[in-house]
Design a protein around this motif. Structure first.
Motif, short mmCIF file in Angstrom:
data_model
loop_
_atom_site.label_atom_id
_atom_site.label_comp_id
_atom_site.label_asym_id
_atom_site.label_seq_id
_atom_site.Cartn_x
_atom_site.Cartn_y
_atom_site.Cartn_z
N TYR A 9 27.94 9.24 32.36
CA TYR A 9 26.67 8.89 31.76
C TYR A 9 26.49 7.38 31.71
N GLU A 10 27.50 6.66 31.29
CA GLU A 10 27.39 5.21 31.19
C GLU A 10 27.13 4.59 32.56
N GLN A 11 27.82 5.09 33.58
CA GLN A 11 27.61 4.55 34.92
C GLN A 11 26.21 4.86 35.42
N MET A 126 26.79 -5.01 33.51
CA MET A 126 28.24 -4.90 33.43
C MET A 126 28.75 -5.45 32.10
N ALA A 127 28.16 -6.54 31.64
CA ALA A 127 28.56 -7.11 30.36
C ALA A 127 28.31 -6.13 29.23
N GLU A 128 27.16 -5.46 29.26
CA GLU A 128 26.83 -4.52 28.21
C GLU A 128 27.76 -3.31 28.24
N LEU A 129 28.09 -2.84 29.42
CA LEU A 129 29.03 -1.73 29.52
C LEU A 129 30.38 -2.12 28.92
N ALA A 130 30.81 -3.34 29.19
CA ALA A 130 32.08 -3.82 28.63
C ALA A 130 32.00 -3.90 27.10
N HIS A 131 30.86 -4.37 26.58
CA HIS A 131 30.68 -4.42 25.12
C HIS A 131 30.79 -3.02 24.51
N LEU A 132 30.17 -2.04 25.15
CA LEU A 132 30.22 -0.67 24.63
C LEU A 132 31.64 -0.11 24.66
N ARG A 133 32.31 -0.31 25.78
CA ARG A 133 33.68 0.20 25.89
C ARG A 133 34.59 -0.48 24.86
N VAL A 154 24.48 -5.59 23.24
CA VAL A 154 23.88 -4.50 24.03
C VAL A 154 22.41 -4.39 23.67
N GLN A 155 21.54 -4.81 24.57
CA GLN A 155 20.10 -4.82 24.31
C GLN A 155 19.32 -3.85 25.18
N SER A 156 19.90 -3.38 26.26
CA SER A 156 19.20 -2.51 27.19
C SER A 156 18.91 -1.14 26.57
N THR A 157 17.69 -0.69 26.69
CA THR A 157 17.32 0.62 26.14
C THR A 157 18.08 1.75 26.83
N ALA A 158 18.53 1.51 28.04
CA ALA A 158 19.26 2.55 28.78
C ALA A 158 20.52 2.98 28.06
N TYR A 159 21.05 2.09 27.22
CA TYR A 159 22.29 2.39 26.51
C TYR A 159 22.07 2.79 25.05
#
Length: 208
Positions: A9-11, A126-133, A154-159
């Protein structure tokens, strides 16, 4: 609390966000391709020898990570960045390494890998994915304030779905069940297609 990752899902959200942010580039590429000015052959020939070497080196790192030789892989990533810089392959290599470290329950070293990715200031998605992980991992380490701090990046609505689920986990850990309930519900409201949806539903049921 177990450390959880929902890679698929994250990818998927990462790809969607990248496509949204690069629509103009993609359209230009297609247009030029139709005109015969940006065909695959031209693109392939434009790749520098250094880039090709970097891609090959990344594949070698991925193989070592897959074999579980993580000390060797860590050194290979460091050497890679010295040679090629903090490019996308370097970020992907650290992501792979961090995931494998989590599988081996070496959360402290996985934390260091995510922090290194963020410090390298990669592309936003990629930065936001790293923040989430990293936020998920910090919850497992009982570093709740630090986990909450990661979500600010993490600011993207996708996440939104993943972000709200992590917020819920933090609230549960802090004993705030009412806030956790709201966060989990928001995650479900936004989470159509989320691979972790059933788990979020269970978490919501547990705080009602």
């Amino acid at each position: 609390m177990a450390f959880e990752e929902y890679d698929d899902y994250e990818q998927e959200q990462l790809v969607k966000e990248w496509l949204k942010n690069n629509t103009l580039t993609i359209i230009l590429g297609v247009a030029l391709g139709i005109g015969g000015l940006w065909g695959y052959g031209t693109w392939q020939n434009s790749l520098s020898e250094k880039s090709q070497e970097g891609a090959t080196a990344y594949q070698q790192i991925a193989k070592v990570v897959d074999l579980g030789e993580l000390s060797e892989a860590t050194q290979m990533v460091s050497d890679y960045e010295t040679e090629y810089g903090g490019n996308l392959f370097a970020v992907k290599a650290r992501m792979l390494l961090a995931t494998k470290l989590v599988e081996q329950n070496d959360l402290a070293e996985a934390k260091a890998q995510y922090q290194a990715i963020i410090a390298a200031k990669p592309e936003k998605v990629m930065a936001e994915l790293a923040h989430l992980r990293l936020a998920r991992l910090l919850i497992s380490l009982e570093e709740y304030d630090q986990a909450e701090s990661q979500l600010k990046g993490v600011q993207s609505t996708a996440y939104n779905t993943v972000k709200e689920e992590i917020k819920g986990d933090i609230f549960v850990a802090k004993g705030n069940k009412a806030a956790a309930k709201d966060a989990y519900q928001l995650a479900l409201n936004d989470g159509e297609g989320y691979s972790g949806r059933q788990i979020v539903e269970m978490k919501l049921a547990s705080v009602k």
